[in-house]
Design a protein around this motif. Structure first.
Motif, PDB file in Angstrom:
ATOM      1  N   ARG A  38      -2.038   7.820 -10.415  1.00 35.31           N
ATOM      2  CA  ARG A  38      -0.663   7.524  -9.993  1.00 35.31           C
ATOM      3  C   ARG A  38       0.225   8.754 -10.059  1.00 35.31           C
ATOM      4  N   GLY A  87      -7.045   8.112  -3.756  1.00 35.20           N
ATOM      5  CA  GLY A  87      -7.459   7.197  -4.819  1.00 35.20           C
ATOM      6  C   GLY A  87      -6.996   5.785  -4.540  1.00 35.20           C
ATOM      7  N   LEU A  88      -6.938   5.417  -3.277  1.00 30.20           N
ATOM      8  CA  LEU A  88      -6.411   4.098  -2.887  1.00 30.20           C
ATOM      9  C   LEU A  88      -7.438   3.294  -2.095  1.00 30.20           C
ATOM     10  N   ARG A  94       2.080   1.771  -3.451  1.00 32.60           N
ATOM     11  CA  ARG A  94       1.030   2.355  -4.283  1.00 32.60           C
ATOM     12  C   ARG A  94       0.865   3.840  -3.973  1.00 32.60           C
ATOM     13  N   ALA A  95       0.977   4.175  -2.686  1.00 38.73           N
ATOM     14  CA  ALA A  95       0.827   5.577  -2.298  1.00 38.73           C
ATOM     15  C   ALA A  95       1.953   6.440  -2.857  1.00 38.73           C
ATOM     16  N   LYS A  96       3.079   5.809  -3.183  1.00 39.98           N
ATOM     17  CA  LYS A  96       4.175   6.547  -3.813  1.00 39.98           C
ATOM     18  C   LYS A  96       3.870   6.859  -5.267  1.00 39.98           C
ATOM     19  N   GLY A  97       2.862   6.179  -5.814  1.00 36.54           N
ATOM     20  CA  GLY A  97       2.528   6.358  -7.222  1.00 36.54           C
ATOM     21  C   GLY A  97       3.114   5.266  -8.095  1.00 36.54           C
ATOM     22  N   ALA A  98       3.611   4.195  -7.487  1.00 32.08           N
ATOM     23  CA  ALA A  98       4.223   3.113  -8.266  1.00 32.08           C
ATOM     24  C   ALA A  98       3.168   2.343  -9.058  1.00 32.08           C
ATOM     25  N   ALA A  99       3.534   1.950 -10.275  1.00 28.74           N
ATOM     26  CA  ALA A  99       2.648   1.113 -11.084  1.00 28.74           C
ATOM     27  C   ALA A  99       2.789  -0.334 -10.629  1.00 28.74           C
ATOM     28  N   ILE A 116      10.052   7.299  -9.351  1.00 30.48           N
ATOM     29  CA  ILE A 116       8.756   6.983  -9.957  1.00 30.48           C
ATOM     30  C   ILE A 116       8.232   8.179 -10.753  1.00 30.48           C
ATOM     31  N   HIS A 117       8.375   9.360 -10.166  1.00 30.25           N
ATOM     32  CA  HIS A 117       7.812  10.537 -10.829  1.00 30.25           C
ATOM     33  C   HIS A 117       8.829  11.243 -11.733  1.00 30.25           C
ATOM     34  N   ARG A 168       6.094  -2.110 -11.274  1.00 32.27           N
ATOM     35  CA  ARG A 168       7.164  -1.716 -10.366  1.00 32.27           C
ATOM     36  C   ARG A 168       6.970  -2.340  -8.988  1.00 32.27           C
ATOM     37  N   GLU A 184      -6.385   5.209 -13.697  1.00 27.90           N
ATOM     38  CA  GLU A 184      -5.337   4.766 -12.783  1.00 27.90           C
ATOM     39  C   GLU A 184      -4.008   5.488 -13.037  1.00 27.90           C
ATOM     40  N   ARG A 208       0.843  -1.197   0.000  1.00 30.02           N
ATOM     41  CA  ARG A 208       0.000   0.000   0.000  1.00 30.02           C
ATOM     42  C   ARG A 208       0.881   1.251   0.000  1.00 30.02           C
ATOM     43  N   ARG A 215      -0.476  10.656  -6.804  1.00 28.36           N
ATOM     44  CA  ARG A 215      -0.049   9.972  -5.589  1.00 28.36           C
ATOM     45  C   ARG A 215       1.449  10.083  -5.389  1.00 28.36           C
ATOM     46  N   GLY A 216       1.850  10.446  -4.195  1.00 29.48           N
ATOM     47  CA  GLY A 216       3.279  10.494  -3.896  1.00 29.48           C
ATOM     48  C   GLY A 216       3.918  11.788  -4.360  1.00 29.48           C
TER      49      GLY A 216
END
Ligand SMILES: Nc1ncnc2c1ncn2[C@@H]1O[C@H](COP(=O)(O)OP(=O)(O)O)[C@@H](O)[C@H]1O
Ligand code: SF4
Ligand SMILES: [Mg+2]
Lengths: 316, 335
Positions: B85, B56-57, A217-222, B119-120, A225, B81, A214, B88-89
């Motif tokens: 993403r 969004g989780l 996911r909160a980091k924005g990972a797909a 990630i970003h 990943r 999605e 979780r 998020r983060g």
């Protein structure tokens, strides 16, 4: 980590010591003792007595054990009158070939099982999951001789893609003819894939529901990943641990498979020794399998420790 | 000034098996830049679900049935999605309750903190690691470069929560959702972490949605408070106004249940009798009525309407009278 390794290896040595005692007792529990086993049921008492004296079987059990153990440690596993060769020479020729067969088979099984388990975990309780579960379980419960016969029928008799006979001779000969390995490897791999994919599935599911996923996911990972950077590593460690523990299962698989494909490994040696009551060989192979089992469980623990820093440091 | 977070009439349903739970039922609230909003209520009232909806989780089976969530003016309900993403983060960070399980046990701390930057696409690997180490120092880890090489289990709970905070802040989000960030920690550590939130907010000028069941936390560390009960908003006010003159009987009950310094040792804490209702079942018109010491027949017959005076809103038929009310009453003046 070093302390953990040392302690684990000492444990293994202790277990192996007990194994040698048990194997030794097995030799001496043979009906009529090793003499009758070697010379046959017709042997006269004089012949037996002289055999016993010649091989030190008239000494005290303790002395005999000590002699046997020190010979064992020097690599002397006795002499096979049936094969007319020292047992260690026989094993030296056969063991690498069995290790090759078992190693390649396990590798193939795991390489199949990991993606299979992950897909099943991602699609859990869907038709895909059920179909994979059904197929792997049917394979798991298929007797290996039967599966190998089917494979032979389809792939060498009907399609003629690969030979039904394993190459004979040294390990070099086996390696120079890899097509002969295909069916034996396929047999063992297909039978054991359920063992690993089942574990991979449940440990992936287990990891996917963890809080750290979780967080990812909160980091924005797909999802890709999350799988490759986070979940896979954590999910694979129980499977690698199982790998070590499943060694006896794999070795018994090679026993049957070697017989079916006439693959010149330790399994075939063991089979022939059983048929001809070649006790020194039977006992040596038993000892080797016991050593392999202990080594497998040490491997399992080390894998576990290397892959999970919590264990790695707890034992540091 | 634009609002940072604007939730209007949010309804979230969570389906598990054959039953559906309306975990959030028509919540509206706003959070301005640089401010902290406390979302408070007992366990099971829908606080976390609200927070997760903002990210969004939502858990499997959960969906926003109605309403809107705007972050910095952008609607996030109904995003695909990949779009979610990207937010998020980066725009929204989150700190979860349990720092023991929220971090990956087999990955080094530095890599975990640096990951959102990768990630970003905000930094390359070495720049990300450097930023991670700097931020670990900023959130209060001594010798951050060495700590970055360690694994989560080698740190105490409080230190892990600091790591979690660094991880949430690394991309410089404008909004931080903190879901019970101190609940799993001991009292001294709780205080340090809350002070860290305060100072980080000052230096970074971000908005914080602070979810907690603890009125004590709300009192010291928020600008505004939303009291939630059984999926609904009970009361909403600035922290100052709320503690000066709370009206809702549920707020009152919550406040009466926090221990004070003069609570004699060993005396049982006054807790609210009973438990919040199961949101999948039948609910009284005032959802608190079955447990409310002040409930009257009307509370079981008619749903209390939301009433607002200035920046103070609540939904209660028989609100607590404030000191101001009492003064007006004793002066005999008509209101
Ligand atoms: N994953 C889930 N599956 C089913 N129901 C859930 C799930 N998560 C939360 N709920 C339900 O939603 C309601 C609100 O839960 P939650 O938002 O976690 O409350 P809080 O954070 O205030 O304790 C509860 O009634 C709970 O049973
Ligand atoms: S409406 Fe009635 S039951 Fe509900 S909190 Fe107010 S007084 Fe209590
Ligand atoms: Mg919660």
């Amino acid at each position: 980590m070093i302390a953990f390794l040392v302690r684990r290896l000492l444990q293994a040595v202790a277990v192996l010591f007990i194994v040698t005692i048990m194997v030794f007792i097995l030799i001496h529990r043979l009906p009529g003792g090793p003499a009758r086993a070697e010379l046959g049921v017709q042997a006269t008492p004089t012949a037996i007595a002289s055999f016993n004296q010649q091989h030190g079987f008239d000494k005290s059990l303790w002395t005999q054990y000590w002699t046997w153990l020190s010979e064992l440690l020097r690599g002397d596993l006795g002499y096979s009158f049936k094969e007319n060769s020292t047992v260690s020479a026989l094993l030296l020729d056969r063991l690498p070939k069995t290790a090759l067969l078992a190693g390649v088979s396990v590798l193939v099984a795991v390489l199949l099982a990991i993606p299979l388990g992950v897909v099943q975990a991602l699609r859990r309780n869907t038709i895909v999951d059920y179909v994979f579960t059904a197929v792997t379980f049917v394979l798991y419960s298929t007797p290996s001789f039967w599966l190998s016969l089917i494979l032979v029928l389809v792939f060498s008799v009907n399609l003629g893609w690969v030979p039904a006979q394993a190459p004979q001779g040294s390990i070099g000969a086996v390696l120079s003819q890899p097509s002969g390995l295909v069916l034996p490897v396929a047999t063992i791999a297909l039978i054991s894939v359920a063992l690993y994919s089942r574990y991979m599935r449940s440990s992936t599911i287990d990891n996917l529901t963890q809080d750290y996923v979780r967080t990812a996911r909160a980091k924005g990972a797909a999802i890709s990943r999350i799988l490759f950077r986070h979940v896979l590593r954590n999910a694979i460690s129980p499977v690698l641990t199982l790998l070590g523990l499943s060694l006896p299962f794999i070795l018994s698989g090679t026993l049957i498979t070697e017989r079916v494909f006439n693959y010149p490994g330790m399994g075939l040696l063991f089979y022939n020794a059983a048929v001809t009551q070649d006790y020194p060989v039977l006992l040596a192979v038993t000892l080797i399998v016991a050593v392999a089992t202990v080594a497998g469980s040490v491997f399992a623990d080390i894998c576990y420790a290397l892959l999970d820093p919590r264990v790695r440091y707890a034992h540091a | 000034m634009a609002t940072m977070l604007e939730i209007s009439d949010l309804v979230v349903d969570i389906r598990s098996g054959r039953s559906t739970v309306r975990a959030v039922d028509g919540i509206s609230l706003t959070l301005d830049p640089g401010r902290t909003l406390g979302l408070v209520g007992e366990s099971g009232c829908g606080k976390s679900t609200t927070g997760l909806a903002v990210l969004g989780l939502l858990p499997a089976g959960g969906k926003v049935t109605r309403g809107s969530i705007r972050i910095d003016g952008h609607e996030i309900v109904g995003l695909r999605e990949a779009e979610a993403r990207a937010i998020r983060g980066r725009t929204v960070g989150v700190v979860f309750q349990d720092p023991m399980t929220a971090l990956n046990p087999t990955q080094r701390i530095g890599a975990q903190v640096a990951e959102p930057l990768l990630i970003h696409g905000m930094a390359n690997r070495s720049a990300a690691m450097k930023q991670a180490v700097d931020l670990l120092g900023e959130v209060g880890l001594s010798r951050p470069a060495a700590q970055a090489e360690r694994f989560p289990h080698e740190l105490s709970g409080g230190m892990r929560q600091r790591v979690m905070i660094a991880l949430a802040l690394i991309c410089g989000p404008k909004l931080l959702v903190a879901d019970e960030p101190t609940t799993a920690l001991d009292v001294t550590t709780q205080d340090q972490i809350l002070q860290l939130f305060d100072s980080l907010q000052q230096s970074r000028d971000m908005s914080i949605l602070l979810i907690t069941h603890d009125m004590g936390v709300v009192a010291g560390h928020t600008d505004e408070v939303a009291v939630m009960y059984a999926g609904r908003l009970a009361e909403l006010a600035t922290t100052h106004r709320l503690f000066g003159g709370y009206r809702h009987r549920y707020t009152e009950a919550l406040l009466e249940s926090i221990p004070t310094l003069d609570t004699p040792r060993g005396q049982r804490l006054a807790t609210i009798a009973g438990l919040p209702p199961n949101l999948g079942g039948q609910l009284a018109p005032c959802r608190f009525a079955p447990r409310c010491a002040h409930a009257e027949q009307v509370c079981f017959d008619v749903e209390p309407q939301w009433s607002e005076q200035g920046e103070h809103g609540y939904a209660c038929h028989l609100p607590r009278r404030t000191d101001a009310d009492l003064m007006t009453e004793s002066a005999g003046a008509p209101s």
